[in-house]
Design an enzyme around this catalytic site. Structure first.
Site, mmCIF file in Angstrom:
data_model
loop_
_atom_site.group_PDB
_atom_site.id
_atom_site.type_symbol
_atom_site.label_atom_id
_atom_site.label_comp_id
_atom_site.label_asym_id
_atom_site.label_seq_id
_atom_site.Cartn_x
_atom_site.Cartn_y
_atom_site.Cartn_z
ATOM 1 N N LYS A 124 0.859 -1.351 0.066
ATOM 2 C CA LYS A 124 0.123 -0.090 0.076
ATOM 3 C C LYS A 124 0.821 1.349 0.047
ATOM 4 C CE LYS A 124 -4.381 -2.159 1.325
ATOM 5 N NZ LYS A 124 -3.857 -3.460 1.542
HETATM 6 C C1 LIG Z 1 -4.520 -4.507 1.049
HETATM 7 C C2 LIG Z 1 -3.580 -5.617 0.840
HETATM 8 C C3 LIG Z 1 -3.890 -6.870 0.021
HETATM 9 C C4 LIG Z 1 -5.267 -6.654 -0.942
HETATM 10 O O1 LIG Z 1 -5.142 -5.751 -1.989
HETATM 11 P P1 LIG Z 1 -6.377 -5.199 -2.733
HETATM 12 O O2 LIG Z 1 -6.254 -4.122 -3.466
HETATM 13 O O3 LIG Z 1 -7.494 -5.047 -1.575
HETATM 14 O O4 LIG Z 1 -7.118 -6.478 -3.366
HETATM 15 C C5 LIG Z 1 -3.098 -7.913 0.147
HETATM 16 N N1 LIG Z 1 -2.211 -7.996 0.711
HETATM 17 C C6 LIG Z 1 -1.810 -7.042 1.536
HETATM 18 C C7 LIG Z 1 -0.493 -7.387 2.531
HETATM 19 C C8 LIG Z 1 -2.491 -5.895 1.570
HETATM 20 O O5 LIG Z 1 -2.151 -5.002 2.521
#
Ligand SMILES: *Cc1c(COP(=O)(O)O)cnc(C)c1O
Length: 486
Positions: A124
């Site tokens: 993120k």
């Molecule tokens: C947010 C997240 C996901 C999922 O991503 P999306 O964009 O919601 O599909 C997967 N792995 C981790 C570690 C995350 O923080």
């Protein structure tokens, strides 16, 4: 470049206009009026670019109302070796999202693309760090300020705080369930001492935090007066920032544009893989986009059957890949818009049906809502599912065979990727977090602690700064007002 709503009933808007907002006024999500295309000649040039220079080339096709010199400065400030420094042995920070070969089978390489070298050790950061700089830039131009108010159970909240810390014109008020996050995640957030970051630990569970956010959001007068905004996963700038690393992954894994690659993406809210869909629609030679879910298999069900069925709270499981524990996939509407030939009226009808009937069915069977699922292959989507036992087995397997430690979400990805290899085509699994974030499960799988990047060794011992609050909306509002001075 103009942006239109997936529900077809909002006026087109510019990039800067939708940057600070959420949903379109008609309740839809914004998408470009048409996808900018990349040519083979462009890809040839882009192949050798640094990450920030590539980011500039991709973003300038979308953020057409930001002067190019400003955009150039913003990406160079964002994607630096200093920000993405939590690299592992053998990786180079300057590469930002380095690729690593895991194994080779039947002429098909399985590679990991590291997206978790940023400050909070999860992917993120890739988008949120850019968002922080874009917000600061745009707010300064408009002489405006923004108070971000959200709830988190872990990754999103910390990525937002690390992106917004110290930014002029921005404050962050982040709710989290008191004593319910892992010690590592709590320490990551609460050790921030920046005066524009406010951590509020709510006596309750995550749903209580979300209820408080909803209550404040529904108070339009308060929201306007206090300049409240969000940074949730439907934010268009977050999606577009994620498009960049699909280009980087493809260009690093290939030597010519004749080659194709596939991506496997650990998926929850469909934000990350939606960016892959957009890269593919722009002309990036992607063979397949593999959505990997955990036990919360809303997306896997759709990509196998054409039925989209959101889950009730009681059917939403708490798993050991918690960032994928979702009941519905909030970015999914963007793909459905394209699948339905960009028919906004039909998208609106389908997602209204989600509200009233909990889902829709595009399988083409008698009584279904349409038959567009038959076109799914044309968009390259396939899927698979992974469970706690699969995660443990995959973490153990990679550790034993390759001395490689992966986190639980990435393990879901590797498990599903191995089921979707195509001979002669490289499969890139997006690594969405480092194992240190989910140490409890690493201990269960390997009987030892996860490796921690330098600087995180004693994070739990750092002084913490947070407020404990009961689930009291009026007190919450008073707290915000007192700290914004608005
Ligand atoms: C947010 C997240 C996901 C999922 O991503 P999306 O964009 O919601 O599909 C997967 N792995 C981790 C570690 C995350 O923080």
């Amino acid at each position: 470049m103009q942006y239109i709503s997936t529900r077809g009933a909002s006026a087109p808007q510019s990039f800067s206009h939708i940057l600070l907002g959420g949903l379109a006024p008609d309740g839809g999500l914004y998408l470009p009026a048409e996808y900018p295309q990349v040519t083979g000649a462009e890809l040839d040039v882009w192949r050798t670019l640094s990450y920030p220079d590539l980011a500039f080339e991709v973003l300038k096709k979308f953020a057409t109302d930001i002067p190019e010199a400003d955009l150039h400065a913003l990406v160079h400030k964002t994607y630096t070796a200093d920000v993405y420094r939590n690299v592992r042995h053998g990786e180079e920070a300057a590469r930002i999202t380095p690729l690593r070969l895991v194994e080779e089978k039947d002429g098909s390489k399985l590679m990991l693309q590291a997206l978790s070298n940023g400050p909070t050790l999860a992917f993120k950061d890739m988008a949120m760090q850019l968002l922080g700089n874009l917000f600061e830039y745009t707010l300064a131009k408009q002489h405006a300020e923004l108070n971000i108010f959200g709830a988190t159970s872990g990754d999103t909240g910390s990525a937002a705080e690390y992106a917004m810390r110290g930014k002029k014109g921005i404050r962050v008020f982040m709710l989290s369930p008191h004593k319910k996050m892992s010690a590592f995640q709590t320490a990551q957030m609460f050790s921030l001492q920046d005066p524009n970051i406010f951590n509020i630990a709510v006596d309750g569970v995550f749903d209580d935090c979300q209820d408080m956010v909803k209550a404040v959001s529904n108070d339009h007068a308060f929201k306007q007066q206090q300049k409240i905004g969000t940074v949730n996963s439907i934010n268009w700038a977050r999606v577009v920032a994620q498009v960049i690393y699909y280009f980087r992954g493809y260009l690093s894994a290939t030597t010519s544009n004749e080659q194709k690659v596939s991506f496997t993406v650990p998926s929850g809210n469909f934000g990350n893989i939606c960016a892959g869909h957009i890269a593919r629609m722009m002309g990036l030679p992607i063979h397949q986009l593999v959505a990997a879910t955990n036990e919360n298999d809303v997306l896997d069900e759709f990509f196998r059957t054409g039925v989209y069925r959101v889950r009730k709270s009681a059917e939403t499981y708490h798993t050991t890949s918690p960032s994928m524990d979702i009941s519905k996939a909030s970015n999914f509407e963007r793909f459905v818009f394209d699948l339905l030939g960009r028919d906004g009226a039909r998208v609106r009808a389908l997602f209204q049906k989600v509200e009233t009937h909990g889902g829709f069915d595009l399988s083409g069977k008698p009584g279904s809502d349409g038959d567009e699922f038959k076109n799914i292959a044309q968009f390259g989507f396939v899927s698979g599912k992974s469970t706690h036992a699969d995660r443990l087995a995959t973490i153990r397997d990679l550790h034993a065979k390759y001395d490689l430690m992966i986190d639980t979400h990435t393990a879901d990805g590797v498990k599903v990727a191995r089921e979707h290899l195509t001979p002669g085509i490289t499969m890139i699994v997006l690594e969405t977090a480092l194992p240190a974030k989910f140490n409890e499960t690493i201990r269960e799988a390997l009987g030892r602690d996860a490796e921690r990047p330098a600087g995180f060794e004693n994070i739990e011992d750092l002084p913490q700064r947070f407020e404990v609050m009961t689930k009291d909306i009026e007190k919450m509002k008073a707290f915000i007002t007192a700290h914004t001075g608005l």
